[in-house]
Design a protein around this motif. Structure first.
Motif, mmCIF file in Angstrom:
data_model
loop_
_atom_site.group_PDB
_atom_site.id
_atom_site.type_symbol
_atom_site.label_atom_id
_atom_site.label_comp_id
_atom_site.label_asym_id
_atom_site.label_seq_id
_atom_site.Cartn_x
_atom_site.Cartn_y
_atom_site.Cartn_z
ATOM 1 N N TRP A 1 0.620 1.298 13.940
ATOM 2 C CA TRP A 1 0.112 -0.061 14.156
ATOM 3 C C TRP A 1 1.030 -1.076 13.459
ATOM 4 O O TRP A 1 1.318 -2.146 14.000
ATOM 5 N N SER A 2 1.503 -0.720 12.271
ATOM 6 C CA SER A 2 2.458 -1.582 11.559
ATOM 7 C C SER A 2 3.751 -1.736 12.352
ATOM 8 O O SER A 2 4.364 -2.810 12.351
ATOM 9 N N CYS A 3 4.153 -0.671 13.039
ATOM 10 C CA CYS A 3 5.349 -0.738 13.891
ATOM 11 C C CYS A 3 5.148 -1.755 15.017
ATOM 12 O O CYS A 3 6.057 -2.531 15.337
ATOM 13 N N LEU B 1 9.456 17.402 6.795
ATOM 14 C CA LEU B 1 10.108 17.455 8.109
ATOM 15 C C LEU B 1 10.270 16.057 8.717
ATOM 16 O O LEU B 1 10.536 15.925 9.903
ATOM 17 N N GLY B 2 10.110 15.036 7.888
ATOM 18 C CA GLY B 2 10.240 13.671 8.409
ATOM 19 C C GLY B 2 9.059 13.255 9.250
ATOM 20 O O GLY B 2 9.226 12.607 10.277
ATOM 21 N N SER B 3 7.860 13.605 8.822
ATOM 22 C CA SER B 3 6.657 13.319 9.608
ATOM 23 C C SER B 3 6.474 11.823 9.837
ATOM 24 O O SER B 3 6.221 11.390 10.975
ATOM 25 N N SER B 4 6.582 11.020 8.794
ATOM 26 C CA SER B 4 6.415 9.575 8.974
ATOM 27 C C SER B 4 7.532 9.005 9.831
ATOM 28 O O SER B 4 7.301 8.112 10.655
ATOM 29 N N ALA B 5 8.743 9.536 9.665
ATOM 30 C CA ALA B 5 9.868 9.071 10.484
ATOM 31 C C ALA B 5 9.618 9.352 11.954
ATOM 32 O O ALA B 5 9.951 8.530 12.818
ATOM 33 N N CYS B 6 9.023 10.506 12.262
ATOM 34 C CA CYS B 6 8.715 10.843 13.658
ATOM 35 C C CYS B 6 7.789 9.793 14.273
ATOM 36 O O CYS B 6 8.005 9.354 15.409
ATOM 37 N N SER B 7 6.757 9.404 13.533
ATOM 38 C CA SER B 7 5.819 8.404 14.044
ATOM 39 C C SER B 7 6.488 7.050 14.205
ATOM 40 O O SER B 7 6.308 6.366 15.221
ATOM 41 N N MET C 1 10.291 0.210 8.147
ATOM 42 C CA MET C 1 8.994 0.877 8.178
ATOM 43 C C MET C 1 8.955 2.068 7.224
ATOM 44 O O MET C 1 7.948 2.300 6.534
ATOM 45 N N GLU C 2 10.024 2.846 7.170
ATOM 46 C CA GLU C 2 10.087 3.986 6.257
ATOM 47 C C GLU C 2 9.991 3.528 4.811
ATOM 48 O O GLU C 2 9.330 4.151 3.981
ATOM 49 N N ALA C 3 10.653 2.393 4.504
ATOM 50 C CA ALA C 3 10.607 1.855 3.141
ATOM 51 C C ALA C 3 9.189 1.438 2.780
ATOM 52 O O ALA C 3 8.759 1.568 1.629
ATOM 53 N N GLN C 4 8.451 0.956 3.766
ATOM 54 C CA GLN C 4 7.060 0.544 3.535
ATOM 55 C C GLN C 4 6.211 1.737 3.115
ATOM 56 O O GLN C 4 5.291 1.611 2.301
ATOM 57 N N ILE C 5 6.543 2.916 3.640
ATOM 58 C CA ILE C 5 5.775 4.126 3.331
ATOM 59 C C ILE C 5 6.195 4.730 1.992
ATOM 60 O O ILE C 5 5.372 5.034 1.140
ATOM 61 N N GLY D 1 8.419 3.458 -0.338
ATOM 62 C CA GLY D 1 8.696 2.569 -1.449
ATOM 63 C C GLY D 1 10.166 2.312 -1.693
ATOM 64 O O GLY D 1 10.533 1.522 -2.561
ATOM 65 N N SER D 2 11.034 2.994 -0.935
ATOM 66 C CA SER D 2 12.465 2.758 -1.063
ATOM 67 C C SER D 2 13.124 2.904 0.298
ATOM 68 O O SER D 2 12.648 3.665 1.148
ATOM 69 N N LEU D 3 14.216 2.197 0.508
ATOM 70 C CA LEU D 3 14.900 2.214 1.796
ATOM 71 C C LEU D 3 15.867 3.383 1.867
ATOM 72 O O LEU D 3 16.834 3.451 1.111
ATOM 73 N N HIS D 4 15.596 4.332 2.742
ATOM 74 C CA HIS D 4 16.534 5.424 2.990
ATOM 75 C C HIS D 4 16.390 5.868 4.445
ATOM 76 O O HIS D 4 15.292 5.942 4.976
ATOM 77 N N TYR D 5 17.516 6.154 5.056
ATOM 78 C CA TYR D 5 17.563 6.410 6.496
ATOM 79 C C TYR D 5 17.751 7.895 6.842
ATOM 80 O O TYR D 5 17.983 8.219 8.005
ATOM 81 N N ASP D 6 17.689 8.785 5.856
ATOM 82 C CA ASP D 6 18.093 10.162 6.127
ATOM 83 C C ASP D 6 17.151 10.916 7.055
ATOM 84 O O ASP D 6 17.509 11.994 7.546
ATOM 85 N N ASN D 7 15.964 10.371 7.333
ATOM 86 C CA ASN D 7 15.098 10.962 8.358
ATOM 87 C C ASN D 7 15.085 10.139 9.642
ATOM 88 O O ASN D 7 15.196 10.700 10.746
#
Length: 330
Positions: free
Chosen positions: A73-75, A107-113, A145-149, A151-157
Motif C-alpha cells: 500500500w505504501s508503494c 530471501l528478500g521477502s520485503s524486496a519481492c513485495s 521503500m526498502e529503507a522504510q522497512i 531503516g537504512s538504504l541498501h539495494y542488495d535485494n
C-alpha cells in the motif's frame, strides 16, 4: 476509457543478499529449477471505486491486517505521488499481493513485495495510460521503500530482484547497480528452516568496529570474487566466498547452521553461506545431482518445527537472469 479488464500481473523473484563476500553491496536473484514461483506476485487491476489492496497466499497471515500498514500500500502511495509530480493522471486501482515468500527468511521477502508492486504499477500505466517511469527511477523508488522497512538504504535485494542476475551496488547515484557475470551452470540449494530472523536483530549482533585484519580480508575477498566473475574463474570465485563481516556473529542466531555448513563443505560444496540476514542457507553446487542430494540432506537436518508445524522448504535453484517479469494472464 478504463474498464475492469485492464489488469497486469508481475512476479518478483527471491534473492541472496550479501552473497557472503559483499555485505550490502552484492545480491543475486534465484529461481527453482522445477518452475516453482519462489517470490511474490502482485496484480494491478482497474477499479471503478477507490483503490484497494487484497492480500492472499501462503504467508498472507504474517503481514499486517490493516492495509495502511502493508508495504505494498505504501508503494501505491509513493507511486501515485511520483505520478502527480510528473503531472500524470492518477487512476484508482485494485492491488492483489500473493504473498508466497516467508517474512524474515533472508530471501528478500520485503524486496519481492516492493519490486512486484512497483513494477506492476509501472507496467499498468505503461500499458493502459501510455506513461512509465525509467528503470533508474523505479529502482530509486524501490530503494526508498526498502529503507522504510529496514531503516537504512541498501539495494542488495531490490536490485537483483528487479534487474535479475548478480548485481554489484556502486557508489554512484546515477548507476546504483551493475550486473556482474554470474556462474549460470552452478546450482544453488536454498534451505529456509521455517524460523524467522528479523533483519533488525541480525544487524544488532554485528560489532560496531572491525579489526584491520578483517577489513583487509573482506576487501580482498570481495575484489577477488568480482575479478573472478569477470574472468569466469569458478574455482577462484567460490574459494573466497567467505563472510568475515556478518556470518561469524550471526551463526549464533541460526540453529543447526554451523553443523549444516561443515557437513556440506566436507561433502564437496563449492561454498555455503547465509542468505541475507538468515536464516536461509545457500549452498553452491557443481551439478544438479549434487544439489538434489544436498537438498534431501537439508530437508532432514536443517528444517525445524515451530509449535509442531514446519513452514520450511528447500529448493534447488539457478541464477534468475530475468528479475521482475510480467506473468501471462490465467
Amino acid at each position: 476509457m478504463a474498464n475492469n479488464k485492464q489488469k497486469v500481473s508481475v512476479f518478483a523473484p527471491a534473492s541472496i543478499g550479501n552473497v557472503s563476500v559483499g555485505f550490502d553491496v552484492l545480491g543475486m536473484a534465484v529461481k527453482p529449477v522445477d518452475g516453482t514461483l519462489l517470490g511474490d506476485v502482485v496484480d494491478v487491476e482497474y477499479s471503478d471505486n477507490s483503490s484497494d489492496l487484497i492480500v492472499i497466499g501462503q504467508f498472507a497471515d504474517k503481514l499486517p491486517s490493516n492495509k495502511e500498514d502493508n508495504i505494498v500500500w505504501s508503494c501505491l502511495l509513493l507511486f501515485n505521488q511520483a505520478l502527480a509530480q510528473a503531472n500524470q493522471e492518477v487512476v484508482d486501482v485494485s492491488l492483489t499481493l500473493d504473498k508466497k515468500m516467508p517474512v524474515g527468511s533472508g530471501l528478500g521477502s520485503s524486496a519481492c513485495s516492493v519490486v512486484a508492486a512497483l513494477a506492476a504499477l509501472n507496467l499498468y500505466y505503461q500499458t493502459f495510460q501510455q506513461f512509465s517511469f525509467s528503470k533508474q527511477e523505479m529502482l530509486e523508488m524501490m530503494g526508498q521503500m526498502e529503507a522504510q522497512i529496514s531503516g537504512s538504504l541498501h539495494y542488495d535485494n531490490v536490485a537483483p530482484c528487479y534487474y535479475g542476475g548478480l548485481q554489484l551496488m556502486v557508489p554512484d547515484e546515477k548507476v546504483i547497480s551493475r550486473t556482474l557475470p554470474s556462474f549460470n551452470d552452478c546450482f544453488y540449494v536454498m534451505a529456509y528452516p521455517g524460523i524467522e530472523v528479523s533483519t533488525k536483530a541480525a544487524r544488532e549482533v554485528l560489532p560496531a568496529q572491525y579489526s584491520r585484519a578483517d577489513v583487509i580480508r573482506h576487501g580482498q575477498n570481495l575484489a577477488t570474487f568480482v575479478d573472478a566473475c569477470h574472468r569466469q574463474d569458478k574455482q577462484q570465485a567460490f574459494s573466497v566466498l567467505t563472510d568475515v563481516v556478518a556470518e561469524p556473529y550471526r551463526t549464533s542466531l541460526l540453529p543447526k547452521y554451523q553443523q549444516a555448513h561443515d557437513y556440506l563443505m566436507a561433502q564437496g560444496a563449492l561454498a555455503v553461506g547465509i542468505s541475507g540476514s538468515g536464516p536461509t542457507l545457500f549452498s553452491v553446487c557443481q551439478s544438479e545431482q549434487q544439489a538434489k542430494e544436498f537438498a534431501q540432506w537439508l530437508e532432514s537436518h536443517y528444517l525445524q518445527e515451530v509449535n509442531g508445524q514446519s513452514f520450511g522448504f528447500v529448493h534447488v535453484c539457478q541464477v534468475d537472469e530475468n528479475g521482475a517479469a510480467e506473468l501471462a494472464a490465467k
